[in-house]
Design a protein around this motif. Structure first.
Motif: not given
Length: 670
Positions: A153, A178, A180, A182
């Motif tokens: 990541n 993928k 994550s 926000s």
């Protein structure tokens, strides 16, 4: 007597002790420590107490109160950008100094006193004790994750672009689709958090993108607590959309048009910066104080504002939060400049009622003044109609004048004599300054041309019947026929550009025999003011009833009546009325010759200096001329050899050229 002296001495000593109890904040120094911590060292004129304070999660903020301390600092606000600390604000009121620390995210802090210095460490792992009374704000401490960051990541690239509509686009390249993420909008900024991710050291920086001329001003990338945080700072009114396509994550920030801003305000009346409040059983006065600090407003709260409140508000506009707090406690507010007054609604209403009654009493007792006002451009009697009282259902309704005021007009000097209280006179004078302004002028030039076949081709234009807004054309003598420009009539319209020399063209065509300029009236008038010019004769008509002969006169004139209206883009809307009446000498009645009436009424939009051509008024003349040799031409049959016959069928069209020109402002007396 000795007891009295002792009491006085004790009182003086007590006052001196109270005065000496207040100390000064002489200096404050901010420095960055390893591990992203920030140390704040404040120096005082005496030994300070341990500050009391509280924390707010959104916006991230630490507030510390220093009782019995006056600030002697030369400035109130410090722009820092040290680690997690962005800015600091120092405020003093009623021998109490407040230190406000604005952070990127909420962290713990510690404080200690060493001699005359207060040392505060922001980001310290030591637990902070916050002591208040019954109302204790909820202090949220974020837990740092010690989990290792996944090597997969990673944000591998950061780019910023601008499109043709002034929108900015932030393009992020991801090693793993993928990841994550926000997205959250905080006040004017957009915050992106990529969890369990990393970013290269070379990309951890603050980018200045002001020169791209988009709503975005700065983009800051940070590695924090095992996550990557990207803060997009923007200005003005904007909207954004964030989406991901495989290994690309895109955030588009578009500026809002004035129409979109107005529509948002209509849908949602609260437009203040957003904040979050999370308190249990806190004093209402304390909440008002927090909101005042956030908005940097001066707060004046009535002594009757009391009680506690529990609230949890997440990311709401501050003006909405204030409205909710006030309504829940039956309070109301009034704002004057940067001062906010809060009191019970009934108390504010009563206070305003008393103020109105007081002003009314002052007006009733205030002496009257008389002023002589010269009206420069408007008519004084027209201005009087704007300010004088009117009557509705027999009851006086004051306009600009007060009940005690009066106004007179001196038409000889075009002036107004005004008598009223001083405040009303000042208001009326300002009103007159707004309406007593020079009116822009328009020169309207018309050319009436009798044209033959081929005139339009020679001049280089064509007439169509689809550009008129509204028009009416009447023709005839004994009978009148009406035509509408939108129907399939012969009435038509055309336009000529302003670069054509119309006078030279018409003179050349008149010399060539294509037409004749019958009349060329010209009139100067003001914006939205009607002007009329006419030329012709009055035709007498007689009538009798057996004993009395009556003579009446009817006008047979060529007239132009026009009302121009200048638009904001310097075009001219013209309401035109054109009459061309003539005596019909070919038809005779008992009372005389009839009058042929040609009248045109229309409204057209024309550019400054452009020419509109109105046509479709046709006249057809048939004539037979016979010439013969005397005597020989009268011989039957044989006389044809000595006779010539000439038949003519002439068809002419009446064309009206209208050219409006806006006169330069230099001709108006300013």
């Amino acid at each position: 007597m000795l007891r009295l002296k002792a009491a006085v001495a004790s009182f003086v000593m007590l006052m001196c002790m109270q005065v000496s109890a207040a100390i000064n904040l002489d200096d404050i120094v901010f420095s960055e420590l390893p591990g992203g911590k920030v140390e704040i060292k404040a120096s005082f004129s005496g030994k300070p107490d341990i500050p009391k304070g509280y924390s707010i999660e959104r916006p991230a903020r630490i507030v510390l109160d220093l009782p019995n301390v006056n600030s002697a600092l030369s400035q109130k606000k410090y722009a820092l950008d040290l680690g997690n600390l962005k800015t600091a604000v120092v405020l003093t009121a009623k021998e109490r100094t407040r230190l406000i620390l604005n952070l990127d995210s909420i962290v713990s802090y510690s404080s200690r006193v060493e001699n005359n210095e207060l040392i505060i460490v922001v980001g310290d792992q030591a637990k902070t004790t916050v002591s208040t009374k019954a109302s204790t704000p909820l202090v949220v401490e974020k837990v740092k994750s010690s989990a290792p960051i996944s090597s997969r990541n990673e944000i591998t690239g950061i780019d910023f672009r601008r499109d043709g509509n002034g929108a900015g686009a932030l393009l992020l390249s991801l090693s793993n689709p993928k990841i994550s993420v926000s997205v959250e909008r905080k006040a004017k900024n957009i915050s992106l958090s990529f969890l369990d991710a990393s970013v290269a050291e070379s990309l951890r920086r603050r980018l200045d993108v002001i020169d791209f001329a988009t709503p975005v001003t700065f983009i800051e990338t940070r590695q924090q607590n095992g996550s990557v945080t990207i803060s997009i700072e923007a200005k003005g009114d904007y909207d954004y959309i964030a989406y991901q396509a495989d290994e690309k994550y895109v955030v588009n920030i578009s500026p809002l048009t004035p129409e979109e801003v107005s529509e948002r305000i209509d849908l949602f009346e609260f437009v203040g910066e957003r904040l979050s409040l999370n308190f249990q059983d806190i004093e209402v006065r304390k909440v008002l104080e927090i909101i005042a600090d956030f908005t940097e407003l001066n707060l004046v709260a009535s002594d009757t504002v009391e009680g506690n409140i529990t609230l949890r508000l997440e990311n709401v506009p501050w003006d909405q939060a204030l409205e909710l707090v006030l309504k829940s406690k039956g309070l109301d507010k009034r704002q004057s400049g940067n001062v906010l007054l809060v009191a019970p609604a009934a108390e504010i209403a009563e206070r305003e009622r008393q103020e109105l009654e007081s002003k009314k009493q002052i007006q009733e007792l205030e002496p009257l003044v008389t002023e002589f006002i010269r009206i420069r451009y408007a008519k004084a009697k027209d201005v009087l109609e704007l300010i004088k009282p009117i009557k509705i259902d027999g009851e006086r309704k004051d306009n600009a004048l007060s009940p005690r005021g009066s106004a007179l007009v001196d038409e000889r000097t075009n002036s107004m004599i005004l008598t009223d209280i001083a405040a009303t006179v000042r208001g009326i004078r300002k009103l007159i300054e707004q309406v007593d302004v020079p009116v822009r002028q328009v020169m309207i030039e018309a050319r009436v041309v009798s044209a033959t076949d081929g005139f339009q081709e020679a001049l280089g234009f064509s007439l169509t019947g689809d550009k008129l807004r509204s028009s009416k054309l009447t023709l005839g003598g004994a009978t009148t026929t009406s035509f509408d420009a939108t129907s399939n009539s012969t009435f038509s319209l055309g336009f000529l550009s302003s670069d054509i020399s119309l006078n030279l063209e018409l003179a050349a065509l008149e010399t060539s025999g294509f037409g004749e300029v019958i009349s060329q009236p010209r009139v100067l008038t003001g914006d939205k003011q009607t002007a009329k010019i006419s030329s012709g004769q009055q035709i007498p008509f007689t009538s009798t009833n057996g004993t009395t002969v009556t003579t009446i006169f009817q006008d047979a004139v060529l007239s132009l009546e026009v009302t121009p209206q200048i638009t904001p883009d310097n075009s001219i809307i013209m309401e035109l009325k054109i009459n061309r009446d003539s005596l019909d000498e070919g038809t005779e009645t008992l009372s005389g010759f009839p009058i042929n009436i040609t009248e045109l009424t229309t409204t057209a939009l024309v550019g400054d200096g452009e020419t509109i051509v109105l046509g479709g008024i046709y006249e057809q003349t048939k004539s037979i001329d016979t010439s013969k040799v005397p005597l020989l031409g009268d011989i039957p049959v044989l006389g044809r050899l000595f006779t010539s016959r000439n038949e003519q069928d002439n068809k002419t069209e009446l064309l009206i050229f209208i050219t409006p020109r806006i006169m330069p402002d230099s001709l108006i007396d300013n």
